[in-house]
Motif scaffolding. Structure first.
Motif, PDB file in Angstrom:
ATOM      1  N   VAL A 198       0.898  -1.272  -0.010  1.00 27.64           N
ATOM      2  CA  VAL A 198      -0.089   0.008   0.109  1.00 27.64           C
ATOM      3  C   VAL A 198       0.904   1.314   0.132  1.00 27.64           C
ATOM      4  O   VAL A 198       0.592   2.263  -0.638  1.00 27.64           O
ATOM      5  CB  VAL A 198      -0.897  -0.116   1.280  1.00 27.64           C
ATOM      6  N   GLY A 256       0.413   3.674  -2.918  1.00 27.58           N
ATOM      7  CA  GLY A 256      -0.230   4.889  -2.662  1.00 27.58           C
ATOM      8  C   GLY A 256       0.929   6.094  -2.546  1.00 27.58           C
ATOM      9  O   GLY A 256       0.570   7.495  -2.054  1.00 27.58           O
ATOM     10  N   LYS A 261       0.056   9.951  -2.582  1.00 26.61           N
ATOM     11  CA  LYS A 261      -1.429   9.913  -2.141  1.00 26.61           C
ATOM     12  C   LYS A 261      -1.368   9.731  -0.474  1.00 26.61           C
ATOM     13  O   LYS A 261      -2.409  10.686  -0.137  1.00 26.61           O
ATOM     14  CB  LYS A 261      -2.233   9.252  -2.886  1.00 26.61           C
ATOM     15  N   ARG A 294      -6.936  -0.994   2.174  1.00 27.41           N
ATOM     16  CA  ARG A 294      -7.238  -0.023   1.441  1.00 27.41           C
ATOM     17  C   ARG A 294      -8.722   0.535   1.457  1.00 27.41           C
ATOM     18  O   ARG A 294      -8.950   1.716   1.442  1.00 27.41           O
ATOM     19  CB  ARG A 294      -7.279  -0.679  -0.360  1.00 27.41           C
ATOM     20  N   THR A 314      -8.365   2.747   4.394  1.00 29.21           N
ATOM     21  CA  THR A 314      -7.700   4.070   4.106  1.00 29.21           C
ATOM     22  C   THR A 314      -8.850   5.148   3.336  1.00 29.21           C
ATOM     23  O   THR A 314      -8.858   6.189   3.491  1.00 29.21           O
ATOM     24  CB  THR A 314      -6.791   3.758   3.187  1.00 29.21           C
ATOM     25  N   GLN A 315      -9.470   4.205   2.312  1.00 30.93           N
ATOM     26  CA  GLN A 315     -10.541   5.037   1.796  1.00 30.93           C
ATOM     27  C   GLN A 315     -11.718   5.534   2.637  1.00 30.93           C
ATOM     28  O   GLN A 315     -12.137   6.914   2.667  1.00 30.93           O
ATOM     29  CB  GLN A 315     -11.324   4.379   0.605  1.00 30.93           C
ATOM     30  N   VAL A 337      -6.327   3.991  -2.874  1.00 30.72           N
ATOM     31  CA  VAL A 337      -4.748   3.672  -3.358  1.00 30.72           C
ATOM     32  C   VAL A 337      -5.121   3.084  -4.587  1.00 30.72           C
ATOM     33  O   VAL A 337      -5.812   2.287  -4.756  1.00 30.72           O
ATOM     34  CB  VAL A 337      -4.599   2.814  -1.995  1.00 30.72           C
TER      35      VAL A 337
END
Length: 206
Positions: free
Chosen positions: A108, A112, A115, A193, A196-197, A204
């Motif tokens: 990740v 990522g 970002k 992921r 994280t979103q 990502v």
């Protein structure tokens, strides 16, 4: 029976902690005193200030303290974790689920880049043992070192969780607040992921 209720509660709590994750397998060293920053930076500030996605975070601010860079000997403020959406992973070489999860964290971090920032905190561990894991798993994201587990102890009351069992993953907003603290079984890539979103507003790339 009531005079034994306190002891029973303590034993039950200890058993639950043991089931929840890894606990330290080494004696905790005395925390090192805060020192003036020296050596190379281990957490680079973002090129330009990043704004949090959506409304401002209402989570708790990061604890006011300094940790040492794993490489270079510099002491850096935990506040440096702000400024960009950041995933912070607390891990140790003696923690089996941590070593299962770290390759996911690395993937990740690579996908990522630009970002979301990823930072590891080597927690209640010996430097040489952690270094061996870093080399074995080819980890490249920046690391801080917390041999006295002071960061986990300081952050625990902020998120209403005892963050002394590893692994722990924190999701830090660009304004330096703890949006979410995950503590549980090793995360797989899809779960990381998704979190994280959900908590940082960052998708990502695949």
């Amino acid at each position: 029976m009531t005079r034994f209720s306190g002891a029973a509660t303590v034993l039950l709590a200890a058993a639950l902690f043991a089931l929840a994750g890894c606990t330290a397998g080494i004696d905790s060293p005395d925390p090192a005193p805060t020192a003036a920053p020296t050596g190379p930076r281990c957490i680079e500030p973002p090129a330009s200030p990043a704004a949090s996605a959506g409304s401002p975070s209402s989570g708790p601010a990061l604890p006011a303290m300094a940790l040492q860079c794993f490489v270079g000997g510099r002491w850096t403020s935990v506040a440096d974790l702000g400024g960009a959406p950041t995933i912070v992973n607390l891990w140790a070489s003696w923690c089996g689920p941590c070593k299962t999860e770290l390759p996911v964290i690395q993937r990740v971090a690579t996908a990522g880049a630009g970002k979301v920032r990823v930072v590891g905190i080597v927690t209640k561990d010996r430097h040489e043992w952690a270094q061996s894991v870093i080399e074995q798993l080819k980890l490249t994201f920046p690391m801080l070192e917390d041999p006295g587990q002071q960061f986990a102890i300081a952050a625990s009351p902020l998120v209403d969780k005892a963050l002394v069992n590893l692994p722990v993953t924190l999701f830090i907003t660009a304004d330096g607040r703890i949006a979410h603290a995950y503590q549980g079984p090793a995360l797989d890539e899809a779960e990381l992921r998704a979190l994280t979103q959900q908590h940082l507003g960052v998708a990502v790339p695949s």
